[in-house]
Enzyme design. Structure first.
Site, PDB file in Angstrom:
ATOM      1  N   LYS A 126       0.904  -1.151   0.000  1.00 21.37           N
ATOM      2  CA  LYS A 126       0.000   0.000   0.000  1.00 21.37           C
ATOM      3  C   LYS A 126       0.935   1.191   0.000  1.00 21.37           C
ATOM      4  O   LYS A 126       1.924   1.197   0.737  1.00 21.37           O
ATOM      5  CB  LYS A 126      -0.836   0.040   1.285  1.00 21.37           C
ATOM      6  CG  LYS A 126      -1.935  -0.977   1.319  1.00 21.37           C
ATOM      7  CD  LYS A 126      -3.033  -0.536   2.248  1.00 21.37           C
ATOM      8  CE  LYS A 126      -2.886  -1.158   3.606  1.00 21.37           C
ATOM      9  NZ  LYS A 126      -3.782  -0.571   4.599  1.00 21.37           N
ATOM     10  N   HIS A 129       1.713   6.903   2.798  1.00 24.26           N
ATOM     11  CA  HIS A 129       0.897   8.114   2.757  1.00 24.26           C
ATOM     12  C   HIS A 129       1.331   9.140   3.799  1.00 24.26           C
ATOM     13  O   HIS A 129       2.247   8.899   4.583  1.00 24.26           O
ATOM     14  CB  HIS A 129      -0.601   7.780   2.852  1.00 24.26           C
ATOM     15  CG  HIS A 129      -0.996   7.149   4.152  1.00 24.26           C
ATOM     16  ND1 HIS A 129      -0.937   7.823   5.329  1.00 24.26           N
ATOM     17  CD2 HIS A 129      -1.458   5.909   4.430  1.00 24.26           C
ATOM     18  CE1 HIS A 129      -1.341   7.029   6.293  1.00 24.26           C
ATOM     19  NE2 HIS A 129      -1.662   5.864   5.774  1.00 24.26           N
ATOM     20  N   HIS A 132       2.104   8.434   7.479  1.00 21.16           N
ATOM     21  CA  HIS A 132       3.399   7.827   7.797  1.00 21.16           C
ATOM     22  C   HIS A 132       4.524   8.855   7.770  1.00 21.16           C
ATOM     23  O   HIS A 132       5.557   8.656   8.387  1.00 21.16           O
ATOM     24  CB  HIS A 132       3.713   6.689   6.818  1.00 21.16           C
ATOM     25  CG  HIS A 132       2.785   5.526   6.952  1.00 21.16           C
ATOM     26  ND1 HIS A 132       1.935   5.135   5.962  1.00 21.16           N
ATOM     27  CD2 HIS A 132       2.559   4.685   7.991  1.00 21.16           C
ATOM     28  CE1 HIS A 132       1.232   4.102   6.361  1.00 21.16           C
ATOM     29  NE2 HIS A 132       1.580   3.809   7.596  1.00 21.16           N
TER      30      HIS A 132
HETATM   31  N1  ARG Z   1       2.023  -0.497  10.011  1.00 21.42           N
HETATM   32  C1  ARG Z   1       1.289   0.205  11.043  1.00 21.42           C
HETATM   33  C2  ARG Z   1       0.350   1.212  10.408  1.00 21.42           C
HETATM   34  O1  ARG Z   1       0.602   1.686   9.331  1.00 21.42           O
HETATM   35  C3  ARG Z   1       2.182   0.901  12.035  1.00 21.42           C
HETATM   36  C4  ARG Z   1       3.137  -0.008  12.783  1.00 21.42           C
HETATM   37  C5  ARG Z   1       3.747   0.644  13.975  1.00 21.42           C
HETATM   38  N2  ARG Z   1       4.621  -0.217  14.709  1.00 21.42           N
HETATM   39  C6  ARG Z   1       4.217  -1.246  15.448  1.00 21.42           C
HETATM   40  N3  ARG Z   1       5.140  -2.001  16.013  1.00 21.42           N
HETATM   41  N4  ARG Z   1       2.950  -1.513  15.660  1.00 21.42           N
HETATM   42  O2  ARG Z   1      -0.641   1.553  11.033  1.00 21.42           O
END
Ligand code: ARG
Length: 405
Positions: A126, A129, A132
């Protein structure tokens, strides 16, 4: 105000009054009185009687002829008999910049700590965005700060490459009849279109949701063909991400994947949670934990893992790998409950380091949804910034010259 800052200020005042200054920093520093502050300045003063005594001059106006430097402003004499003093102001912005550049030396008499910063962590397949981007900038800042203070910092990017979303992508690819070659040509865009398309179909037909779940289950149970395709999508996406980080000048020490903690790999951890009575079977076959009297799913009824399950396993794995003294998760505040539950479960598993986890949260960017296809992508934002910059440079002869000559 800290002693360090007062000493720094004393030095500045002495610089300003240097011609007449006979006293030492140690003598001057306790005399500085700090008054009111606003956004841009802090009022300060020095008692005149003490100054005259230390300077050995009675005509203090001589001293005041010295031009103040750019930090110390508006020096003037307060002649009120009872409270004779020199008052002046400190320009806060210049002061803070100066302190950071010249005064904020790290303390060398301490043992460095192991710090893990989990940041950026977008979902692979994905596009990256704007939400992030905030995590990337804040996480990079937190990492730089800790490196500056001489801690051992691991900048960790935990890529989301697991979960039902991959089932949706698979369904979308099938429905739109994309071949692997199509995807190879324009991977991120086509994977994203597939995801959005499958979600639209699922809104009209709930069976699509079940189909996506089945597709993901194939991955969880290790179907070789599916896994191979998925690895290809992942490679394409990771390359694109690294390009974006390069544009921002950000380098990660380590990449890890949610798939590292899929059901197969973390059976022992799930079993520990069962043995310690942290999770139990719910009526519909899910295994749930009770957190503040709320049921939180940890294992799905088909045995597959959830974001939370994978984070539990990831934290345990990271502690083994890095023995962290502190681990920061830089993620928007919509995930506050998630990190609360994560910590609570680790405490319940009797892991003494559970308290070392901290969630660094920030506001969510509203109005963007990957599922609905309304996300704004970082790549496009960076491209737009670049184009505007070039246009401005070309339009303005002086910046054109400095940029191209
Ligand atoms: N991939 C997740 C998202 O985009 C964030 C991950 C953050 N780190 C973690 N260890 N949960 O929402």
């Amino acid at each position: 105000m800290s002693t360090k800052l007062k000493l720094y200020l004393g030095r500045k005042v002495i610089d300003c009054l240097h011609k007449y200054t006979k006293f030492s920093l140690a003598e001057l520093q306790p005399l500085i009185q700090v008054g009111n502050a606003d956004e841009t300045k802090v009022a300060m003063s020095l008692p005149l009687n003490d100054l005259e005594r230390l300077l050995g001059v009675t005509n203090i106006t001589e001293v005041l002829k010295i031009q103040p430097d750019d930090i110390i402003k508006n020096i003037h004499l307060v002649r009120d008999r009872a409270n004779r003093r020199i008052s002046f102001e400190i320009d806060k912005n210049i002061f803070v910049k100066d302190v950071i550049e010249n005064c904020a030396f790290p303390d060398l008499n301490f043992s460095p700590k192991n710090i893990v910063v989990d940041f950026s962590s977008p979902n692979i397949a994905k596009p990256f965005h704007l939400g992030h981007l905030r995590s990337t900038i804040i996480g990079n800042f937190v990492s730089n700060l800790n490196s500056f203070l001489r801690h051992k910092v691991v900048r960790l990017n935990y890529l989301g490459n697991w979960g039902t979303q991959f089932g949706f992508i698979k369904v979308g690819i099938e429905e739109l009849k994309y071949t692997l070659e199509d995807i190879q040509k324009d991977p991120l865009k086509l994977l994203y279109k597939s995801y959005v398309h499958a979600n639209k179909l699922a809104e009209q037909d709930p069976a699509v949701h079940d189909r996506a779940k089945q597709e993901f289950l194939k991955l969880e149970t290790g179907s070789v063909n599916d896994i191979n395709d998925w690895k290809v999508y992942m490679d394409y996406s990771k390359k694109e991400l690294i390009n974006t980080y390069n544009r921002l000048g950000i380098i990660f020490d380590d990449y890890s994947y949610e798939s590292d903690y899929c059901a197969k790999n973390i059976e022992d951890i799930v079993e520990t949670m069962r043995v310690k009575n942290i999770i139990h079977k719910d009526n519909d076959g899910k295994e749930v934990a009770s957190i503040n009297e709320k049921k939180v799913p940890v294992v799905k009824s088909d045995g597959s893992t959830l974001y939370l399950t994978r984070d539990i396993a990831a934290a345990i794995d990271r502690f083994k790998k890095y023995s962290f003294d502190k681990m920061y998760y830089v993620v928007d505040n919509s995930q506050s409950d998630h990190f609360y539950v994560l910590k609570d479960i680790l405490y319940k598993m009797d892991l003494p380091w559970a308290g070392r986890l901290a969630h660094i949260k920030f506001g969510r960017i509203k109005g963007m949804s990957t599922r609905k296809g309304t996300s704004v992508f970082l790549k496009d934002i960076l491209d737009e910034c670049r184009d505007i910059m070039i246009k401005r440079q070309v339009e303005s002869p002086s910046s054109y010259q400095s940029a191209y000559q």
